[in-house]
Motif scaffolding. Structure first.
Motif, PDB file in Angstrom:
ATOM      1  N   THR A 137     -75.699   0.120  -1.179  1.00 57.88           N
ATOM      2  CA  THR A 137     -75.866  -1.014  -0.337  1.00 57.88           C
ATOM      3  C   THR A 137     -75.324  -2.309  -0.603  1.00 57.88           C
ATOM      4  O   THR A 137     -74.845  -2.525  -1.892  1.00 57.88           O
ATOM      5  CB  THR A 137     -77.352  -1.301  -0.087  1.00 57.88           C
ATOM      6  N   SER A 138     -74.700  -3.002   0.344  1.00 57.56           N
ATOM      7  CA  SER A 138     -73.838  -4.449  -0.261  1.00 57.56           C
ATOM      8  C   SER A 138     -75.216  -5.667   0.151  1.00 57.56           C
ATOM      9  O   SER A 138     -75.676  -5.651   1.127  1.00 57.56           O
ATOM     10  CB  SER A 138     -72.870  -4.572   0.828  1.00 57.56           C
ATOM     11  N   LEU A 139     -75.253  -6.285  -0.962  1.00 59.90           N
ATOM     12  CA  LEU A 139     -76.294  -7.579  -0.913  1.00 59.90           C
ATOM     13  C   LEU A 139     -75.856  -8.485   0.047  1.00 59.90           C
ATOM     14  O   LEU A 139     -76.580  -8.931   1.153  1.00 59.90           O
ATOM     15  CB  LEU A 139     -76.279  -8.294  -2.564  1.00 59.90           C
ATOM     16  N   GLU A 140     -74.512  -8.916   0.244  1.00 57.82           N
ATOM     17  CA  GLU A 140     -74.011  -9.626   1.069  1.00 57.82           C
ATOM     18  C   GLU A 140     -73.866  -9.372   2.536  1.00 57.82           C
ATOM     19  O   GLU A 140     -74.209 -10.071   3.372  1.00 57.82           O
ATOM     20  CB  GLU A 140     -72.596 -10.422   0.600  1.00 57.82           C
TER      21      GLU A 140
ATOM     22  N   LYS B 120     -68.838  -7.622  -8.433  1.00 56.05           N
ATOM     23  CA  LYS B 120     -69.142  -8.185  -9.438  1.00 56.05           C
ATOM     24  C   LYS B 120     -70.256  -7.465 -10.521  1.00 56.05           C
ATOM     25  O   LYS B 120     -70.262  -7.580 -11.552  1.00 56.05           O
ATOM     26  CB  LYS B 120     -69.803  -9.680  -9.330  1.00 56.05           C
ATOM     27  N   GLY B 121     -71.117  -6.832  -9.758  1.00 54.32           N
ATOM     28  CA  GLY B 121     -72.165  -5.929 -10.648  1.00 54.32           C
ATOM     29  C   GLY B 121     -73.117  -5.389  -9.437  1.00 54.32           C
ATOM     30  O   GLY B 121     -72.951  -5.438  -8.352  1.00 54.32           O
ATOM     31  N   GLY B 122     -74.194  -4.855  -9.957  1.00 47.79           N
ATOM     32  CA  GLY B 122     -75.331  -4.591  -9.174  1.00 47.79           C
ATOM     33  C   GLY B 122     -76.429  -4.069  -9.808  1.00 47.79           C
ATOM     34  O   GLY B 122     -76.631  -4.364 -11.040  1.00 47.79           O
ATOM     35  N   LEU B 123     -77.160  -3.528  -9.218  1.00 52.83           N
ATOM     36  CA  LEU B 123     -78.600  -2.696  -9.501  1.00 52.83           C
ATOM     37  C   LEU B 123     -78.663  -1.241  -9.203  1.00 52.83           C
ATOM     38  O   LEU B 123     -78.200  -0.649  -8.207  1.00 52.83           O
ATOM     39  CB  LEU B 123     -79.897  -3.489  -8.793  1.00 52.83           C
TER      40      LEU B 123
ATOM     41  N   SER C  28     -69.962 -14.494  -7.162  1.00 54.40           N
ATOM     42  CA  SER C  28     -70.581 -15.183  -8.165  1.00 54.40           C
ATOM     43  C   SER C  28     -71.862 -15.827  -7.953  1.00 54.40           C
ATOM     44  O   SER C  28     -72.822 -15.698  -8.483  1.00 54.40           O
ATOM     45  CB  SER C  28     -69.636 -16.033  -9.034  1.00 54.40           C
ATOM     46  N   GLU C  29     -71.745 -16.525  -6.626  1.00 48.91           N
ATOM     47  CA  GLU C  29     -73.017 -17.291  -6.300  1.00 48.91           C
ATOM     48  C   GLU C  29     -74.236 -16.456  -5.929  1.00 48.91           C
ATOM     49  O   GLU C  29     -75.085 -16.979  -5.680  1.00 48.91           O
ATOM     50  CB  GLU C  29     -72.394 -18.266  -5.077  1.00 48.91           C
ATOM     51  N   THR C  30     -74.020 -15.101  -5.754  1.00 48.54           N
ATOM     52  CA  THR C  30     -75.171 -14.233  -5.332  1.00 48.54           C
ATOM     53  C   THR C  30     -75.575 -13.575  -6.652  1.00 48.54           C
ATOM     54  O   THR C  30     -76.764 -12.877  -6.525  1.00 48.54           O
ATOM     55  CB  THR C  30     -74.613 -13.233  -4.229  1.00 48.54           C
ATOM     56  N   THR C  31     -75.493 -14.069  -7.772  1.00 46.96           N
ATOM     57  CA  THR C  31     -75.739 -13.307  -8.904  1.00 46.96           C
ATOM     58  C   THR C  31     -77.321 -13.691  -9.156  1.00 46.96           C
ATOM     59  O   THR C  31     -78.142 -12.743  -9.703  1.00 46.96           O
ATOM     60  CB  THR C  31     -75.030 -14.181 -10.187  1.00 46.96           C
ATOM     61  N   GLY C  32     -77.720 -14.917  -8.992  1.00 44.38           N
ATOM     62  CA  GLY C  32     -79.081 -15.379  -9.122  1.00 44.38           C
ATOM     63  C   GLY C  32     -79.905 -14.609  -8.111  1.00 44.38           C
ATOM     64  O   GLY C  32     -80.845 -14.128  -8.480  1.00 44.38           O
ATOM     65  N   GLU C  33     -78.976 -14.449  -6.927  1.00 44.87           N
ATOM     66  CA  GLU C  33     -79.940 -13.561  -5.915  1.00 44.87           C
ATOM     67  C   GLU C  33     -80.451 -12.117  -6.181  1.00 44.87           C
ATOM     68  O   GLU C  33     -81.515 -11.740  -5.783  1.00 44.87           O
ATOM     69  CB  GLU C  33     -79.254 -13.717  -4.336  1.00 44.87           C
ATOM     70  N   LEU C  34     -79.332 -11.414  -6.826  1.00 46.17           N
ATOM     71  CA  LEU C  34     -79.535 -10.225  -7.496  1.00 46.17           C
ATOM     72  C   LEU C  34     -80.435 -10.038  -8.502  1.00 46.17           C
ATOM     73  O   LEU C  34     -81.292  -9.029  -8.421  1.00 46.17           O
ATOM     74  CB  LEU C  34     -78.240  -9.471  -7.901  1.00 46.17           C
ATOM     75  N   ALA C  35     -80.489 -11.130  -9.278  1.00 42.21           N
ATOM     76  CA  ALA C  35     -81.480 -11.111 -10.529  1.00 42.21           C
ATOM     77  C   ALA C  35     -83.012 -11.071 -10.037  1.00 42.21           C
ATOM     78  O   ALA C  35     -84.073 -10.611 -10.380  1.00 42.21           O
ATOM     79  CB  ALA C  35     -81.085 -12.148 -11.345  1.00 42.21           C
ATOM     80  N   ALA C  36     -82.942 -12.164  -8.715  1.00 39.82           N
ATOM     81  CA  ALA C  36     -84.210 -12.237  -8.183  1.00 39.82           C
ATOM     82  C   ALA C  36     -84.905 -10.899  -7.573  1.00 39.82           C
ATOM     83  O   ALA C  36     -85.893 -10.563  -7.653  1.00 39.82           O
ATOM     84  CB  ALA C  36     -84.434 -13.340  -7.156  1.00 39.82           C
TER      85      ALA C  36
END
Length: 458
Positions: free
Chosen positions: A309-312, A204-207, A164-172
């Protein structure tokens, strides 16, 4: 070319009599060299391709297979500064710098950091965006022209996140991509799982990047390009080019088969290009190598329908005909140090947590290869030397596969310049042929070559 033909070529230590009649010699039979060989052969040049190994056996063999048109930013950003200590002490991290290689890599790293200033960073981004925007259309046309469209799956790719804490990073990430005109669609957890049902519910979600894709077999792709080039008249021979000299009347090359003089040469030798470029042009290019690793899982051919691809976790999984390829770990340790295959095997640990059911590592095979990297993240695509006899196409770092088709088209556009044509080549001297080349170049939206010039390192 068949394996038996290649074996015969490899055992012959002499050049054939016709090799000295080549209009252009290409150094390097990776995906860049093979694509250029095809495009140049089709424009009437007699092409000879040399490589120390079989076509496609270098970095092209083991790349992630991802047509990464969304990756329009340089390989480093400001966050690199705080990550350098971790790169030096964590052998398991996604980005590793071998401390023993640090003295040699320091000048390159300094230039990399210097390019993080706003103006050069924006310049690199614009150059990458221009190439990437033209890359997928160029690939579609090239593969269609040789009847190999099935090698490309241009159905998009995913970037997913788990915390959940990487939601902002994904949006960025999405905002930055959209700012550069990269098509991107935010996806909910449910929408991600509809596209990739085998992923864990922890996602949690993605792009979704619709204008991306992947190839089903990078090695077979290079083989197909070389076969088509040979059908158009090109020839391949195994030989290592050690040095050379460009003169007004031709380019003399020293090779493991002896000396050879040709009207012009194309250097597309990937991570090994710098010494030859220096010998031929007098320019010392700051070329280093990203050592990339992959782990191939041959029992997982049906696990994913598209690249994920995995963000984390900072790695990518690409479905291929021969299995699921896990890739993405980067190491800076030069060309000489032995591979650390535990880096490839660690990719399995990263991947397992992304699926509801465990992945099978039965018969898994690790690999390591050298990606050619310049500190501004842009390739060199240019011609230099006396009478423009030295063509250059190298330094594409992890975007060599993505940018190969458009790079080949840019290199082939050089032959539209009549002053560059060989006066001994009947095909190039033919006015109808020259007109057709000029028309093809005019009708194709080619990026400006300005960002990719060799002169930026002079």
């Amino acid at each position: 070319m068949s394996q038996s033909q290649h074996s015969k070529t490899s055992s012959d230590t002499r050049f054939c009599s016709g090799d000295s009649e080549a209009d252009i010699l290409i150094v390097g039979a990776g995906v860049i060299g093979a694509a250029c060989a095809l495009e140049l052969s089709r424009r009437g040049l007699k092409v000879l391709v040399l490589d120390r190994d079989e076509p496609g056996m270098g970095a092209s063999y083991g790349n992630a297979g991802h047509m990464a048109t969304e990756q329009v930013f340089p390989i480093a950003d400001a966050s690199l500064l705080k990550r350098i200590p971790g790169m030096l002490i964590d052998p398991r991290g996604p980005l590793r710098l071998d401390w023993r290689y640090l003295p040699k890599s320091a000048p390159w790293l300094v230039r990399l950091l210097w390019n993080l200033r706003p103006a050069p960073y924006q310049h690199s981004t614009a150059g990458l965006q221009a190439l990437n925007a033209a890359s997928l259309p160029a690939w579609r046309e090239l593969l269609s022209s040789i009847g190999q469209s099935a090698l490309l799956r241009d159905e998009g790719s995913l970037l997913v996140h788990e915390r959940s804490e990487t939601t902002g990073e994904l949006a960025a990430v999405a905002a930055r991509m959209q700012g550069q005109g990269v098509p991107v669609e935010p996806l909910s957890r449910e929408e991600v799982r509809r596209r990739a049902p085998s992923l864990t519910e922890a996602v949690k979600g993605g792009l979704f990047f619709p204008d991306t894709g992947h190839v089903t077999d990078p090695h077979r792709l290079v083989q197909a390009l070389m076969a088509a080039a040979e059908s158009a008249g090109a020839r391949f021979a195994r030989a290592e080019v050690s040095s050379g000299e460009a003169q007004a009347d031709g380019v003399r090359l020293e090779t493991s088969r002896g000396a050879l003089t040709v009207p012009r040469v194309l250097v597309s030798g990937g991570a090994y290009s710098a010494p030859l470029v220096s010998a031929l042009t007098g320019t010392s290019v700051p070329l280093d190598t990203e050592r990339g690793y992959h782990l191939m899982l041959p029992r997982e051919t049906e696990r994913l329908p598209l690249a994920v691809t995995s963000l984390e976790r900072r790695f990518i999984m690409t479905p291929m005909d021969e299995g699921l390829r896990l890739a993405g770990t980067v190491e800076f340790a030069g060309l000489e140090r032995p591979a650390r295959m535990q880096r490839a095997r660690r990719l399995l640990e990263l991947a397992q947590g992304l699926f509801e059911q465990p992945l099978s590592d039965t018969d898994a095979t690790p690999w390591m290869g050298f990606r050619p990297s310049l500190p501004d993240s842009l390739p060199v695509i240019d011609r230099a030397g006396p009478e423009g006899r030295v063509l250059l196409a190298f330094g594409h770092h992890h975007l060599g596969l993505t940018q190969a088709a458009i790079t080949a088209r840019l290199v082939a556009s050089f032959v539209a310049d009549e002053s560059f044509a060989s006066p001994t080549s009947s095909a190039l001297a033919d006015s109808a042929f020259t007109d057709s080349v000029s028309r093809a170049v005019r009708d194709t939206a080619l990026p400006s070559l300005a960002p990719y010039r060799l002169g930026r390192f002079a």
